[in-house]
Design an enzyme around this catalytic site. Sequence first.
Site, mmCIF file in Angstrom:
data_model
loop_
_atom_site.group_PDB
_atom_site.id
_atom_site.type_symbol
_atom_site.label_atom_id
_atom_site.label_comp_id
_atom_site.label_asym_id
_atom_site.label_seq_id
_atom_site.Cartn_x
_atom_site.Cartn_y
_atom_site.Cartn_z
ATOM 1 N N PHE A 34 -3.151 5.389 4.218
ATOM 2 C CA PHE A 34 -4.171 5.035 5.197
ATOM 3 C C PHE A 34 -3.670 5.207 6.628
ATOM 4 C CE2 PHE A 34 -6.659 2.128 7.810
ATOM 5 C CZ PHE A 34 -7.931 2.486 7.460
ATOM 6 N N CYS B 186 -13.832 -28.379 6.513
ATOM 7 C CA CYS B 186 -12.720 -27.494 6.133
ATOM 8 C C CYS B 186 -11.476 -28.340 5.862
ATOM 9 C CB CYS B 186 -12.450 -26.486 7.242
ATOM 10 S SG CYS B 186 -11.073 -25.382 6.898
ATOM 11 N N ASP C 155 -2.648 8.446 -1.631
ATOM 12 C CA ASP C 155 -3.941 9.126 -1.712
ATOM 13 C C ASP C 155 -4.395 9.548 -0.323
ATOM 14 O OD1 ASP C 155 -4.236 6.498 -0.747
ATOM 15 O OD2 ASP C 155 -6.353 6.487 -1.272
ATOM 16 N N HIS D 160 -6.646 -21.204 9.715
ATOM 17 C CA HIS D 160 -8.036 -21.520 9.384
ATOM 18 C C HIS D 160 -8.752 -20.325 8.751
ATOM 19 C CE1 HIS D 160 -12.112 -23.001 9.582
ATOM 20 N NE2 HIS D 160 -12.438 -21.851 10.133
ATOM 21 N N CYS E 261 -8.329 -27.212 5.935
ATOM 22 C CA CYS E 261 -7.093 -26.579 6.424
ATOM 23 C C CYS E 261 -6.376 -27.477 7.434
ATOM 24 C CB CYS E 261 -7.383 -25.202 7.029
ATOM 25 S SG CYS E 261 -7.943 -25.212 8.737
ATOM 26 N N GLY F 33 -11.082 4.505 0.328
ATOM 27 C CA GLY F 33 -11.998 5.320 1.127
ATOM 28 C C GLY F 33 -13.277 4.614 1.512
ATOM 29 N N CYS G 57 -8.099 -27.622 10.948
ATOM 30 C CA CYS G 57 -9.301 -28.455 11.057
ATOM 31 C C CYS G 57 -8.995 -29.934 10.862
ATOM 32 C CB CYS G 57 -10.364 -27.969 10.071
ATOM 33 S SG CYS G 57 -11.120 -26.416 10.633
ATOM 34 N N GLN H 112 -10.875 7.963 -5.252
ATOM 35 C CA GLN H 112 -11.466 8.478 -4.015
ATOM 36 C C GLN H 112 -12.786 9.169 -4.366
ATOM 37 O OE1 GLN H 112 -10.807 7.962 -0.910
ATOM 38 N NE2 GLN H 112 -8.817 6.910 -1.058
ATOM 39 N N ASP I 148 0.860 -1.186 0.000
ATOM 40 C CA ASP I 148 0.000 0.000 0.000
ATOM 41 C C ASP I 148 0.894 1.234 0.000
ATOM 42 O OD1 ASP I 148 0.968 0.224 2.544
ATOM 43 O OD2 ASP I 148 -0.951 0.017 3.551
ATOM 44 N N SER I 149 0.299 2.412 0.017
ATOM 45 C CA SER I 149 1.077 3.643 -0.147
ATOM 46 C C SER I 149 1.507 4.255 1.175
ATOM 47 C CB SER I 149 0.234 4.669 -0.889
ATOM 48 O OG SER I 149 -0.845 5.090 -0.051
ATOM 49 N N GLY I 150 0.944 3.765 2.259
ATOM 50 C CA GLY I 150 1.190 4.395 3.553
ATOM 51 C C GLY I 150 0.135 5.438 3.899
ATOM 52 N N ASP J 215 -8.188 -7.050 0.230
ATOM 53 C CA ASP J 215 -7.239 -7.332 1.306
ATOM 54 C C ASP J 215 -7.912 -6.941 2.601
ATOM 55 O OD1 ASP J 215 -6.809 -4.281 1.024
ATOM 56 O OD2 ASP J 215 -5.741 -4.809 2.861
#
Lengths: 368, 368
Positions: free
Chosen positions: B95, B302, B145, B333, B304, B214, B307, B187, B91-93, B264
């Site tokens: 946030f 599941c 942004d 999980h 995984c 946003g 489980c 945005q 990410d850009s930082g 994400d």
Amino acid sequence: MKIKYELISKDKNARLGKLHTNHGTFDTPMFMPVGTLATVKTLTPEELKDVGSAIILSNTYHLWLRPGEDVVAKAGGLHKFMNYDGPILTDSGGFQVFSLANKKDITEEGVYFKSHIDGKKLFLTPELSIQIQNKLDSDIAMSFDECIPYPADYEYAKNSTERTLRWAIRGKNVHKNENQSLFGIVQGGEYEDLRNYSAKETVKIGFDGYSIGGTSVGEDKKTMYKMVDDAIKYLPEDKPRYLMGVGEPADIFEGIERGIDMFDCVLPTRLARHGNAFTPNGKINLKNLKYKEDFEPIDNHCDCYTCKHYSKAYIRHLFVSKEALGGRLLSIHNIRFLIKLTENIRKSIKKNQFLDYKKEFLTKYNNK
Amino acid sequence: MKIKYELISKDKNARLGKLHTNHGTFDTPMFMPVGTLATVKTLTPEELKDVGSAIILSNTYHLWLRPGEDVVAKAGGLHKFMNYDGPILTDSGGFQVFSLANKKDITEEGVYFKSHIDGKKLFLTPELSIQIQNKLDSDIAMSFDECIPYPADYEYAKNSTERTLRWAIRGKNVHKNENQSLFGIVQGGEYEDLRNYSAKETVKIGFDGYSIGGTSVGEDKKTMYKMVDDAIKYLPEDKPRYLMGVGEPADIFEGIERGIDMFDCVLPTRLARHGNAFTPNGKINLKNLKYKEDFEPIDNHCDCYTCKHYSKAYIRHLFVSKEALGGRLLSIHNIRFLIKLTENIRKSIKKNQFLDYKKEFLTKYNNK
């Protein structure tokens, strides 16, 4: 089925052997990682196998309190509960209980103490310790003993040692799990005659293996090694010998030199939590600024997952950032280090070169 | 080489695609676990692969502060530093920075804010964000942004949206890493015309992919989905679309229904740290007393590691005992749950049954 110890060869008193258990056979001497609460901190059973760990120790006192031995029994025993199919040794709870009790709380019947979780008053007896371990269904259970403090006056040590023998008999009498072996524990404090006496009497009671307890309680190294000497000469050759709570490389060498087969210690995982790693040149702390741009592994010659994939700089970053993966990577490395050490020691015993290897390893380890 | 998006098929607006990167190709829609500090909390890269994770997100702000982008660059980039050979998006930082800054600290040039570690005053600009990401050498970098708060008045949102466009151009102008793709971020806050405008202008600048930013900043779900609607209709079909910070199953369905390809969220690992697990019938908290003797896995169906090997009772025990393995098992999980969800969604798109699957899954998940 009970465990069976097979002596393969000796190099002076150092023993190469095999221990057959219901959950597999492993070579001795062997180091056992500690999984206090049915988990070797941060690691899975698969990771333990990857580092060559062949047997683990779990703590009866802690499992008694959480989740309780009945929960573990309902799960089908400790192996099923924690998804670990290798051998497990449980301690008796004695070590923890005595650290939480005052001397006046120790009675012939058992020990009064306060829970470390909520301060609740509890009472543990030799019978209850064995009954809990029966339910946990470990491969090897330990007798309930008093770990005598150091220093202790002779009268105290003598009375305690005699009581521990009576407790050993009481525990053996209630031990009902046919698939679980039971070890006796030699006490006697720092006194040669008491150690001799305790060893001989414990062997007379008859156990599947013998442990030397009451070491690493503040005594100097010379005293500790003498405690082993004074006990081990009366232990039978056809049973495994276990030195409790020992994990420093020098102490492992000294123990094996005297005929010890098994060791356990929280040291590798505790060191890992604090950012420390074993190396062939001694311990290092990965949080040190000097590793910030050190892109080499902890040990170029180490075959563990951590050293094959991660740099000191990355592990330092994880510790500085308080990321859990850091402790995990160092636990893998540190346990592998001690397991590999016992592997190398076994090779040296086989070649009758134990003392040469001891000298070679410790010279480098102590940076001399 | 830049990434390349390949559209395979559509079910109304839901898209089945492939994203080709320098570190492998993966199918979309895809959920990306978050590895804030160059580690997806508690897990190794091998475990991420085991759960089917195909791309991870790492945070520029956090890596800028610790260990610093120069350390990562000297290690050979983020992939080598953290031993992960799959695709990484940074990410850009923005946030993090805006959550640490006051409105008056936001200038045309960049943003003044205080480090969350030591309170030190720092200044981040669109150029610096890109330069840091260039050095981290992620596969996909994000433009810097401003994440507009919710609610925001129209004038504020308009000015911010225009400034974010100027920042996008400035960032693109200094972007020098030929092996790294660059995404623009739409945005516009909660305003339809601003979302339309931001989308069109961002596309005019031209990026390798587009993100809708946003959202998940306190708005209700209806508003959030409308933010996506208002932006996505102006995004080109031949580039990937990424909805930032979204990880709730319902939101993943709604995003995909509108044409989103990537998501994400820290949700699966954050839930795990607090003892929560996704199940087909909604979330459960493993610390609950009712799981004390529940020897069934979290989800019998599941696939995984957790489980397949561990009971709810054991995981509960680990959490009650504050053992790190608990968070690790639940992270495995929970990430698997969201990855598997996108796998099933992709299958449903392929069969033109996306809406049927959405209804089936959410009915069960919401216990209706």
